[in-house]
Design an enzyme around this catalytic site. Structure first.
Site, PDB file in Angstrom:
ATOM      1  N   LYS A 231       0.828  -1.216   0.000  1.00  0.00           N
ATOM      2  CA  LYS A 231       0.000   0.000   0.000  1.00  0.00           C
ATOM      3  C   LYS A 231       0.858   1.260   0.000  1.00  0.00           C
ATOM      4  CE  LYS A 231      -4.301  -1.940   1.397  1.00  0.00           C
ATOM      5  NZ  LYS A 231      -5.257  -2.234   2.429  1.00  0.00           N
ATOM      6  N   ARG A 265      -3.323 -10.028   5.166  1.00  0.00           N
ATOM      7  CA  ARG A 265      -3.681 -10.126   3.737  1.00  0.00           C
ATOM      8  C   ARG A 265      -2.490  -9.626   2.928  1.00  0.00           C
ATOM      9  NH1 ARG A 265      -5.907  -6.931  -0.234  1.00  0.00           N
ATOM     10  NH2 ARG A 265      -7.413  -7.939  -1.607  1.00  0.00           N
TER      11      ARG A 265
HETATM   12  C1  9MG Z   1      -9.746  -5.762  -0.963  1.00  0.00           C
HETATM   13  N1  9MG Z   1      -8.818  -5.164  -0.017  1.00  0.00           N
HETATM   14  C2  9MG Z   1      -7.797  -4.324  -0.315  1.00  0.00           C
HETATM   15  N2  9MG Z   1      -7.167  -3.960   0.808  1.00  0.00           N
HETATM   16  C3  9MG Z   1      -7.806  -4.596   1.830  1.00  0.00           C
HETATM   17  C4  9MG Z   1      -7.633  -4.617   3.225  1.00  0.00           C
HETATM   18  O1  9MG Z   1      -6.711  -3.875   3.813  1.00  0.00           O
HETATM   19  N3  9MG Z   1      -8.461  -5.385   3.957  1.00  0.00           N
HETATM   20  C5  9MG Z   1      -9.434  -6.104   3.373  1.00  0.00           C
HETATM   21  N4  9MG Z   1     -10.235  -6.852   4.168  1.00  0.00           N
HETATM   22  N5  9MG Z   1      -9.654  -6.120   2.048  1.00  0.00           N
HETATM   23  C6  9MG Z   1      -8.843  -5.363   1.295  1.00  0.00           C
END
Ligand code: 9MG
Length: 291
Positions: A231, A265
């Site tokens: 990010k 994630r």
């Molecule tokens: C789809 N998506 C993109 N970034 C995310 C994040 O930080 N958390 C979750 N749950 N989905 C995300």
């Protein structure tokens, strides 16, 4: 360790152990099937590439696969319902017997219904199931749901994010959505929460939330998912473009683990799994005081 409704997450056909995850978080691997995906440039837009990417993630030790057909990158153009279904459904059908829980990242109740009927185990909704029909779309199944906080809309959320009280606003939003989910008949063990790093948040907001996320998880009492991989916050801290953010993302996953995340994630599954193994081994050794 915080008290959760159960020591597992009810995730469709699976029940990943989140008590064990308090030692090493589950790794959710990102499988974008968008031509304009912000981090893989649409590399996995075709079915064959998506499937071989999923196979590699499985070999690398992924715990949950998160399939997404809509880019959530700030400023990304919206995708039509038909295009989202066209991208996601073949992947769900092809992977449903892969032996790993399949999560689908969508905000559309119609997509939720279709993917659950096709065998998906989890719905990851960046809008926190705010669409009036979304909780009804998932309530009759046994899928897990990830309720995420987002301020604003993906098109404009990074323009000027502002909070009077960051922690209280994120906490109260998540609490309200949890209450709505429970009222819709969704069992507590199906719910996980997410502070939504990068969704209407500056780097400073993200870092503060990261420091507070174990408190957020403790006060709300639900397992927390953290998504920081590649990010812009990683880019701002390191000065790296998106394709060079792996090391920063792994560091962020370790910090998230250290602050209690039950699920991380990530894009880089093999590297994150290895890093978490080392982090976990060192942590366990710290607890044992005889050699
Ligand atoms: C789809 N998506 C993109 N970034 C995310 C994040 O930080 N958390 C979750 N749950 N989905 C995300």
């Amino acid at each position: 360790m915080p008290e959760f409704p159960r020591n597992y997450l009810q995730c469709g056909r699976f029940r990943p152990d989140i008590a064990a995850a308090a030692l090493r978080p589950l790794v959710m691997g990102i499988l974008n099937v968008t031509p304009d995906s912000f981090s893989d440039g649409g590399q996995f837009a075709s079915l064959d590439l998506a499937l071989s990417h999923a196979e590699q993630m499985i070999a690398d030790g992924v715990d949950i696969i998160d399939i997404g057909g809509e880019s959530t990158r700030p400023g990304a153009p919206p995708v039509s319902l038909d295009d989202e279904l066209r991208r996601v459904m073949p992947v769900v059908y092809a992977l449903r017997d892969c032996g790993k829980p399949l999560s689908v990242d969508t905000r559309r109740p119609a997509v939720m219904r279709e993917v659950l009927a096709a065998g998906a185990d989890m719905i990851n909704d960046i809008e926190g199931f705010r669409d009036p029909d979304s909780l009804a779309a998932v309530s009759d199944s046994d899928c897990a749901i990830c309720i995420m906080h987002m301020q604003g809309e993906p098109q404009s959320m990074q323009t000027a994010p502002h909070y009077d009280d960051l922690f209280v606003e994120v906490r109260d939003f998540l609490r309200e959505r949890i209450d709505q989910a429970l009222a819709a008949g969704i069992a507590a063990e199906r719910i996980c929460i997410d502070p939504g790093y990068g969704f209407g948040k500056t780097t400073e907001h993200n870092l503060k939330l990261l420091a507070w996320q174990d408190e957020l998880q403790r006060v709300l009492g639900f397992p927390l998912l953290a998504g920081l991989s590649r990010k812009s916050t990683i880019g701002q801290i390191t000065g790296r473009p998106v394709e060079q953010r792996m090391a920063g993302s792994i560091a962020a996953a370790l910090v998230a683990a250290d602050h209690g995340a039950c699920i991380v994630r990530v894009h880089d599954v093999a590297e994150t799994v290895d890093a978490l193994k080392v982090w976990n081994a060192a942590r366990l050794a710290r607890r044992v005081n005889t050699v």
